[in-house]
Write an enzyme that holds these catalytic residues in place. Structure first.
Site, short mmCIF file in Angstrom:
data_model
loop_
_atom_site.label_atom_id
_atom_site.label_comp_id
_atom_site.label_asym_id
_atom_site.label_seq_id
_atom_site.Cartn_x
_atom_site.Cartn_y
_atom_site.Cartn_z
N PRO A 99 0.82 -1.22 0.00
CA PRO A 99 0.00 0.00 0.00
C PRO A 99 0.85 1.27 0.00
O PRO A 99 0.34 2.36 -0.23
CB PRO A 99 -0.83 -0.11 1.28
CG PRO A 99 -0.41 -1.34 1.98
CD PRO A 99 0.60 -2.08 1.16
N GLU A 126 2.26 -7.43 8.68
CA GLU A 126 2.42 -5.98 8.86
C GLU A 126 3.31 -5.37 7.79
O GLU A 126 3.45 -4.17 7.69
CB GLU A 126 3.01 -5.67 10.25
CG GLU A 126 2.02 -5.83 11.38
CD GLU A 126 0.75 -5.00 11.17
OE1 GLU A 126 0.87 -3.77 11.05
OE2 GLU A 126 -0.34 -5.60 11.10
N ARG A 164 -2.75 -8.33 -20.62
CA ARG A 164 -3.73 -8.11 -21.69
C ARG A 164 -3.21 -7.15 -22.75
O ARG A 164 -3.76 -7.04 -23.83
CB ARG A 164 -5.07 -7.65 -21.14
CG ARG A 164 -5.04 -6.32 -20.47
CD ARG A 164 -6.35 -6.02 -19.77
NE ARG A 164 -7.44 -5.72 -20.69
CZ ARG A 164 -7.55 -4.58 -21.38
NH1 ARG A 164 -6.64 -3.64 -21.24
NH2 ARG A 164 -8.57 -4.37 -22.17
N ASP A 179 -9.45 1.17 -24.88
CA ASP A 179 -9.84 1.05 -23.48
C ASP A 179 -10.05 2.39 -22.82
O ASP A 179 -9.38 3.36 -23.17
CB ASP A 179 -8.71 0.39 -22.66
CG ASP A 179 -8.50 -1.04 -23.01
OD1 ASP A 179 -9.44 -1.66 -23.50
OD2 ASP A 179 -7.38 -1.53 -22.76
#
Ligand code: ADE
Length: 257
Positions: A99, A126, A164, A179
């Protein structure tokens, strides 16, 4: 597409290798793997432990809640992968999913799709010993400002978005160019048959057969949607004069309504 290679391999370091059997075992990716266009190689970090219990985590120095992933098995797993890289000189992106990484975008997917090989490391608990971040990973990626229980789902997201883009994976080389986000804007709305479903009608213009008018309508929809849903994308997008006029007109109409 210039700059794109024909084949791509992703090695994924994880303590849950079986998790990767499902998302890439169907449809487009199943076919791409079968055709040899992509290789997805989950590597079990536990295989690179040396103790009886195959320990991959330990208590944090300095105390605190949770466990930290140990550096040794991750370093050794990456070294085992580097050992079988054909072109030793080529840069091999080694990406830790965390993150705390840079926010994943279509642009980053495009950058990564240029490499013949990348390595993804799935963090857990953690976090991962900082020496992995500082001395082993070449990049860190987050898939959004929220915290998941591990890096496996983010690795799947990154692998999907990148693979992709490998030519041939989607069947038609044109489709990734259209896209949402490929141009920095959102895609126009799509419809298929029936033309009238419970009184809900497909816009007449799409049934008109007038390709120039359809192209114009789609461009307007792209600008309209982006303005409504993700206006900040318009600031960064490379807009032509006509698009800019369209934005001005739409913003003006908005204010009057
Ligand atoms: N691991 C846990 N949460 C994550 C996130 N949002 N992105 C990447 N890796 C993660």
């Amino acid at each position: 597409m210039p700059g794109y290679i024909r084949k791509m391999r992703i090695d994924i370091l994880t303590i849950f290798p079986q998790m990767f059997e499902v998302p890439f075992g169907f449809g487009i990716f199943k076919r791409a793997i079968y055709n040899g266009l992509v290789i997805i190689n989950p590597v079990n970090i536990r295989d690179f432990t040396h103790d009886k219990h195959h320990t991959t985590d330990d208590y944090p120095y300095g105390g605190g809640a949770g466990m930290v992933m140990k550096p040794e098995p991750i370093f050794e797993a990456v070294e085992s992968i580097k050992g079988n890289v054909e072109d030793k000189e080529a840069e091999l992106p080694i990406i830790l999913l965390t993150p705390q990484g840079r926010l994943f975008t279509h642009k980053i997917a495009r950058e990564l799709a240029k490499h013949p090989r990348i390595v993804l490391i799935c963090g857990h608990y953690e976090g991962v010993d900082e020496r992995v971040v500082e001395n082993l990973a070449t990049d860190t990626i987050s898939i959004g400002d929220y915290v998941l229980t591990g890096g496996e789902l983010p690795a799947m997201v990154v692998a999907d978005a990148v693979l992709r883009l490998v030519p041939g994976v989607l069947g038609s080389e044109e489709s990734p160019l259209e896209d949402s986000h490929a141009s920095g804007l959102l895609e126009y709305p799509q419809y298929t048959r029936p033309a009238d479903y419970r009184g809900l009608k497909v816009p007449d213009i799409l049934l008109s057969g007038n390709h120039a008018q359809i192209a114009k309508w789609r461009r307007e929809q792209i600008i309209k949607r982006t303005l409504e849903k993700r206006p900040e994308l318009l600031d960064k997008a490379d807009l032509g004069v006509e698009d800019k006029q369209l934005v001005q007109r739409m913003m003006h109409t908005d204010k009057k309504e």
